[in-house]
Design an enzyme around this catalytic site. Sequence first.
Site, PDB file in Angstrom:
ATOM      1  N   ASP A 161      40.489  32.830  27.528  1.00 28.55           N
ATOM      2  CA  ASP A 161      41.216  33.913  28.185  1.00 28.55           C
ATOM      3  C   ASP A 161      42.418  34.347  27.338  1.00 28.55           C
ATOM      4  OD1 ASP A 161      41.638  35.679  30.270  1.00 28.55           O
ATOM      5  OD2 ASP A 161      41.307  34.139  31.800  1.00 28.55           O
ATOM      6  N   ASP A 223      38.605  42.040  36.411  1.00 23.26           N
ATOM      7  CA  ASP A 223      37.871  40.973  37.100  1.00 23.26           C
ATOM      8  C   ASP A 223      37.073  41.565  38.259  1.00 23.26           C
ATOM      9  OD1 ASP A 223      39.283  39.275  35.481  1.00 23.26           O
ATOM     10  OD2 ASP A 223      40.211  38.126  37.099  1.00 23.26           O
TER      11      ASP A 223
HETATM   12  C1  GLA Z   1      41.445  35.770  34.388  1.00 27.28           C
HETATM   13  C2  GLA Z   1      39.979  35.977  34.050  1.00 27.28           C
HETATM   14  C3  GLA Z   1      39.114  35.455  35.182  1.00 27.28           C
HETATM   15  C4  GLA Z   1      39.409  33.976  35.397  1.00 27.28           C
HETATM   16  C5  GLA Z   1      40.882  33.782  35.694  1.00 27.28           C
HETATM   17  C6  GLA Z   1      41.254  32.315  35.749  1.00 27.28           C
HETATM   18  O1  GLA Z   1      41.834  36.570  35.476  1.00 27.28           O
HETATM   19  O2  GLA Z   1      39.704  37.337  33.820  1.00 27.28           O
HETATM   20  O3  GLA Z   1      37.748  35.654  34.885  1.00 27.28           O
HETATM   21  O4  GLA Z   1      39.021  33.250  34.268  1.00 27.28           O
HETATM   22  O5  GLA Z   1      41.700  34.405  34.692  1.00 27.28           O
HETATM   23  O6  GLA Z   1      42.603  32.115  35.960  1.00 27.28           O
END
Ligand code: GLA
Length: 412
Positions: A161, A223
């Site tokens: 990430d 997301d």
């Molecule tokens: C971000 C990513 C998600 C997930 C969260 C975890 O928002 O885009 O897919 O991995 O972090 O904290």
Amino acid sequence: MPDYNNIVRAMFFISLFGYARVLENGLVRTPPMGWMSWGYYMCGTDCEQNPDKCLDEKLILSVADTFYNEGYQEAGFEYIIIDDCWSEHHRDKDGRLVPDRLRFPNGMKYIADYIHSRNLKFGMYTNVADVTCMRYPGSKGHFKVDADTFAQWGVDYLKVDGCFVGEQYLNNAYIHFGGYLNKTNRPMVYSCSWPYYIEFIHNRKPDYPTISKHCNLWRNYHDVVTSWSAVKNIIQHYEDEYSGLEKYHGPGHWNDPDMLIFGTDSLTEAQSKIHISVYAMLSAPLLLSCDMTRVKGYEKNLLLNLDLMAIAQDPLGIMARPYRIDYITLWVKPRMPRKGDIYPSYSFALVNVSGQKRTITVRPSNYGLNCTDGYSVMDIFSKRFLKNITFEDSIDVTVPSEDVILYTLFPL
Ligand code: GLA
């Protein structure tokens, strides 16, 4: 007196070598399929108060059992990925990440071994910053030790990430971390969130030529959440951005629209058909995120529909091209098998997200189909042969409101 010619020559080769240092790990020649914890379990650490959303060893092993026992593995579902919130809040005395002692009492190697014994693959998560998005220890300053740790644990897939860091740092960090992963000599799928942060947090254009050289897949949009409107927005984004994204998409390097929301009670049957059909047509990764015991019968039929999964896993890996016709989006995907190595098969998805049923006329020759022996048309949901057509025939298709018709045309 230094030999300047030699120095210049050496610098030339160093720059060439640096430039050529790209990801060639031979992995994910078709898009990864599997399960990832975040979409449904999120940061499920409070297992006493909220046992239904507990991210722990038992959950991960149970997903492996379901894949193994219920036909998912045969349909292509393979990677089981633990997302954020898996670790203790502090590294050990040697600077290594430590799995949460209560929720993962046997450590990650144990989980990897179990998953591997079922011939499945194991994925994990970290962030390029000091901390993860949920503020567990991140990999900044620890790229080498973390890459080595994940390799020792038997990790096959790493989601990395990009929260909480600047644009320049992101552009360097993903390349460096990928280099350390390669140096472990353990093949690990490298999933980057790099372009998402560049575009939506730093408001800059992602450098896709570089990203696609260094990563096996990459997130490039928000997301997903468990709602139909979230899925519709993602599909619309891929429709709008098709021409910018398709050129970087193919075997070993994939755009990632984020997880499927099957098994979460969020979609009707027809909406579920749209969700999975468009993702299959895109050659997108298919990562479930749910309690596998809550997958409904019609969802399971879709996930285990091998004709549908053959579209998703087509070896050409071509992202379907969208055509807007009245209220319908027609997605067209050239695919295998090819007749005589010349004429590909094609899948056509007609998606109607409007409030009324719509009828359109589709003429295959308008979309590049030119096999003079014609085509055999198969309906992917009913698994029935419909009819043979010439490439100049037209087909009238009626698509109910908020539904999809999915055909494959095989050259005769
Ligand atoms: C971000 C990513 C998600 C997930 C969260 C975890 O928002 O885009 O897919 O991995 O972090 O904290």
